[in-house]
Design a protein around this motif. Structure first.
Motif, PDB file in Angstrom:
ATOM      1  N   LEU A 225       0.820  -1.212   0.000  1.00 34.16           N
ATOM      2  CA  LEU A 225       0.000   0.000   0.000  1.00 34.16           C
ATOM      3  C   LEU A 225       0.854   1.261   0.000  1.00 34.16           C
ATOM      4  O   LEU A 225       0.471   2.284  -0.592  1.00 34.16           O
ATOM      5  N   SER A 226       2.013   1.197   0.639  1.00 30.96           N
ATOM      6  CA  SER A 226       2.897   2.364   0.680  1.00 30.96           C
ATOM      7  C   SER A 226       3.815   2.463  -0.529  1.00 30.96           C
ATOM      8  O   SER A 226       4.421   3.513  -0.751  1.00 30.96           O
ATOM      9  N   LEU A 227       3.917   1.387  -1.310  1.00 31.03           N
ATOM     10  CA  LEU A 227       4.848   1.388  -2.444  1.00 31.03           C
ATOM     11  C   LEU A 227       4.162   1.514  -3.802  1.00 31.03           C
ATOM     12  O   LEU A 227       4.814   1.885  -4.782  1.00 31.03           O
ATOM     13  N   ARG A 228       2.875   1.236  -3.864  1.00 34.68           N
ATOM     14  CA  ARG A 228       2.236   1.155  -5.180  1.00 34.68           C
ATOM     15  C   ARG A 228       2.103   2.502  -5.877  1.00 34.68           C
ATOM     16  O   ARG A 228       1.886   2.555  -7.085  1.00 34.68           O
ATOM     17  N   GLU A 229       2.232   3.604  -5.129  1.00 34.33           N
ATOM     18  CA  GLU A 229       2.150   4.928  -5.739  1.00 34.33           C
ATOM     19  C   GLU A 229       3.527   5.546  -5.965  1.00 34.33           C
ATOM     20  O   GLU A 229       3.601   6.733  -6.297  1.00 34.33           O
ATOM     21  N   ARG A 230       4.587   4.791  -5.790  1.00 37.00           N
ATOM     22  CA  ARG A 230       5.926   5.325  -5.992  1.00 37.00           C
ATOM     23  C   ARG A 230       6.184   5.598  -7.477  1.00 37.00           C
ATOM     24  O   ARG A 230       5.505   5.063  -8.356  1.00 37.00           O
ATOM     25  N   GLU A 231       7.228   6.407  -7.734  1.00 41.06           N
ATOM     26  CA  GLU A 231       7.504   6.838  -9.105  1.00 41.06           C
ATOM     27  C   GLU A 231       7.860   5.673 -10.014  1.00 41.06           C
ATOM     28  O   GLU A 231       7.452   5.637 -11.180  1.00 41.06           O
ATOM     29  N   TYR A 232       8.619   4.711  -9.507  1.00 40.21           N
ATOM     30  CA  TYR A 232       9.044   3.616 -10.384  1.00 40.21           C
ATOM     31  C   TYR A 232       7.863   2.724 -10.772  1.00 40.21           C
ATOM     32  O   TYR A 232       7.852   2.145 -11.864  1.00 40.21           O
ATOM     33  N   VAL A 233       6.850   2.652  -9.911  1.00 38.30           N
ATOM     34  CA  VAL A 233       5.654   1.896 -10.277  1.00 38.30           C
ATOM     35  C   VAL A 233       4.861   2.649 -11.337  1.00 38.30           C
ATOM     36  O   VAL A 233       4.371   2.046 -12.307  1.00 38.30           O
ATOM     37  N   GLU A 234       4.733   3.962 -11.173  1.00 34.93           N
ATOM     38  CA  GLU A 234       4.045   4.762 -12.177  1.00 34.93           C
ATOM     39  C   GLU A 234       4.782   4.715 -13.507  1.00 34.93           C
ATOM     40  O   GLU A 234       4.157   4.661 -14.583  1.00 34.93           O
ATOM     41  N   ALA A 235       6.106   4.730 -13.450  1.00 33.96           N
ATOM     42  CA  ALA A 235       6.884   4.649 -14.691  1.00 33.96           C
ATOM     43  C   ALA A 235       6.679   3.303 -15.383  1.00 33.96           C
ATOM     44  O   ALA A 235       6.581   3.234 -16.619  1.00 33.96           O
ATOM     45  N   ARG A 237       3.985   1.455 -15.202  1.00 28.81           N
ATOM     46  CA  ARG A 237       2.643   1.492 -15.798  1.00 28.81           C
ATOM     47  C   ARG A 237       2.652   2.291 -17.095  1.00 28.81           C
ATOM     48  O   ARG A 237       2.053   1.884 -18.100  1.00 28.81           O
ATOM     49  N   ALA A 238       3.329   3.450 -17.054  1.00 27.50           N
ATOM     50  CA  ALA A 238       3.384   4.284 -18.252  1.00 27.50           C
ATOM     51  C   ALA A 238       4.103   3.594 -19.394  1.00 27.50           C
ATOM     52  O   ALA A 238       3.797   3.839 -20.573  1.00 27.50           O
ATOM     53  N   ALA A 239       5.058   2.727 -19.064  1.00 27.51           N
ATOM     54  CA  ALA A 239       5.791   2.004 -20.103  1.00 27.51           C
ATOM     55  C   ALA A 239       5.007   0.815 -20.646  1.00 27.51           C
ATOM     56  O   ALA A 239       5.488   0.121 -21.546  1.00 27.51           O
ATOM     57  N   GLY A 240       3.820   0.570 -20.103  1.00 28.91           N
ATOM     58  CA  GLY A 240       2.993  -0.522 -20.607  1.00 28.91           C
ATOM     59  C   GLY A 240       3.211  -1.845 -19.913  1.00 28.91           C
ATOM     60  O   GLY A 240       2.776  -2.884 -20.434  1.00 28.91           O
ATOM     61  N   ALA A 241       3.860  -1.850 -18.753  1.00 30.55           N
ATOM     62  CA  ALA A 241       4.101  -3.111 -18.046  1.00 30.55           C
ATOM     63  C   ALA A 241       2.798  -3.674 -17.506  1.00 30.55           C
ATOM     64  O   ALA A 241       1.911  -2.930 -17.063  1.00 30.55           O
ATOM     65  N   GLY A 242       2.676  -4.992 -17.526  1.00 27.36           N
ATOM     66  CA  GLY A 242       1.487  -5.643 -17.015  1.00 27.36           C
ATOM     67  C   GLY A 242       1.487  -5.726 -15.504  1.00 27.36           C
ATOM     68  O   GLY A 242       2.488  -5.443 -14.835  1.00 27.36           O
TER      69      GLY A 242
END
Length: 341
Positions: A225-235, A237-242
């Motif tokens: 819950l504390s890590l899912r909004e971090r920048e590397y997760v958003e990056a 998602r933006a790169a199309g990772a599943g």
């Protein structure tokens, strides 16, 4: 005139060296200061902790002895099931000092059956560690999957898995184990038919895993819950990772520390629980050696001269559980980023 070659040549060599040093600073000091990873910092803390060192040595010795139990049996010259009834008196007690301790039988003999207690202890330790490690691995894996999925997806998925976790935590483990293990054994084997020791061990591992994953699931869910909004997760998602890539390639490597601590602390709990079930004659039964059953059989000889038959396996269970607990606590402190502050 200061721009003439003569004026340039009149500069001292030291002045030119100083200018070069200013333009090209020395990198020796920079190379000497090297950042350490969290794993390296944790290893340094562990090396400084005497409790961690002592408990790690103790745990390593127990694991090594359990792994080499068949080799030790050959070198020792006897098996755990071999009986020496000729060395028992008419009351079934071993003849000799402290339960028959001698050069041939290092820890004496088992009262009643005359089996070598050293062999029973080593193979009983092997049984306990096999059950504890298998149950810990399966339960931690289940807890990680449930926790990481629940924390990442949220919504109705999180609510359903959180409800399932709370539902499983509401079950009293010991009462359920006392009820379900005999039912499973008798459901698959006819009355009077001998249940194989391997099947009993499998049932115990399954029951432990079924009721051992909830704490890990809650721990992992809170971390995700504390890590899912971090920048590397958003990056990612933006790169199309599943979702699978984000869960197991991005999030999971960043929560290995609490998972490792959970695993190290689950082991002593499973060892103690397995010994308790065997003490209640619900877990591993004859002829499979087991520490809990040794304590159960030894209790009736506690008030006799053969009190060592009870104290030796009871002390072994105590030392094993204590060593694993101390190692788990030290590992938790070493992996805590605030431990050095």
């Amino acid at each position: 005139m200061s721009n003439t070659p003569a004026a340039a040549d009149s500069r001292s060599p030291g002045t030119e060296d100083t200018a070069v040093a200013v333009l090209q600073p020395d990198t020796t000091a920079a190379k000497a200061f090297v950042g350490r990873s969290p794993g390296q910092l944790a290893w340094l803390r562990l090396k400084r902790d005497r409790t961690a060192f002592g408990s790690a040595i103790t745990v390593a010795v127990f694991i090594l002895v359990a792994l080499l139990a068949p080799v030790i049996s050959r070198l020792y010259g006897m098996t755990p099931t071999a009986g020496f009834s000729d060395k028992l008196n008419f009351e079934g007690l071993p003849v000799g000092y402290l339960g028959g301790i001698s050069g041939e039988h290092w820890l004496g003999l088992e009262a009643g059956s005359g089996r070598d207690l050293f062999m029973q202890l080593i193979f009983g330790l092997r049984t306990s560690l096999i059950i504890a490690f298998a149950a810990a691995i399966i339960s931690i894996a289940l807890g990680v999957v449930v926790g990481i999925v629940s924390g990442y997806f949220g919504g109705w998925v999180d609510q359903a898995l959180t409800w399932l976790t709370d539902f499983m935590l509401a079950f009293p483990f010991l009462v359920f184990a006392l009820a379900i293990i005999p039912i499973i054994n008798t459901a698959l084997y006819d009355v009077g038919e001998e249940v194989p020791g391997s099947f009993r061990i499998t049932v115990i591992i399954a029951v432990f895993a079924l009721f051992g994953w909830m704490t890990t699931a809650r721990l992992v869910r809170g971390q995700v819950l504390s890590l899912r909004e971090r920048e590397y997760v958003e990056a990612a998602r933006a790169a199309g990772a599943g979702s699978a890539h984000i869960l197991f390639k991005q999030l999971l490597p960043n929560i290995w520390a609490p998972i490792l601590v959970a695993f190290s602390l689950a082991l002593p709990g499973f060892i103690a629980a397995e010994a308790a079930l065997s003490f209640l004659n619900i877990g591993v039964v004859e002829p499979t050696p087991d520490l809990g059953r040794l304590v159960y059989y030894g209790r009736q000889w506690l008030g006799t001269p053969d009190w060592a038959y009870f104290m030796i396996p009871a002390t072994a269970v105590f030392v094993v559980v204590l060593a694993f607990n101390l190692l788990g606590d030290s590992l938790r402190d070493a992996l805590d980023p605030k431990a050095g502050k």
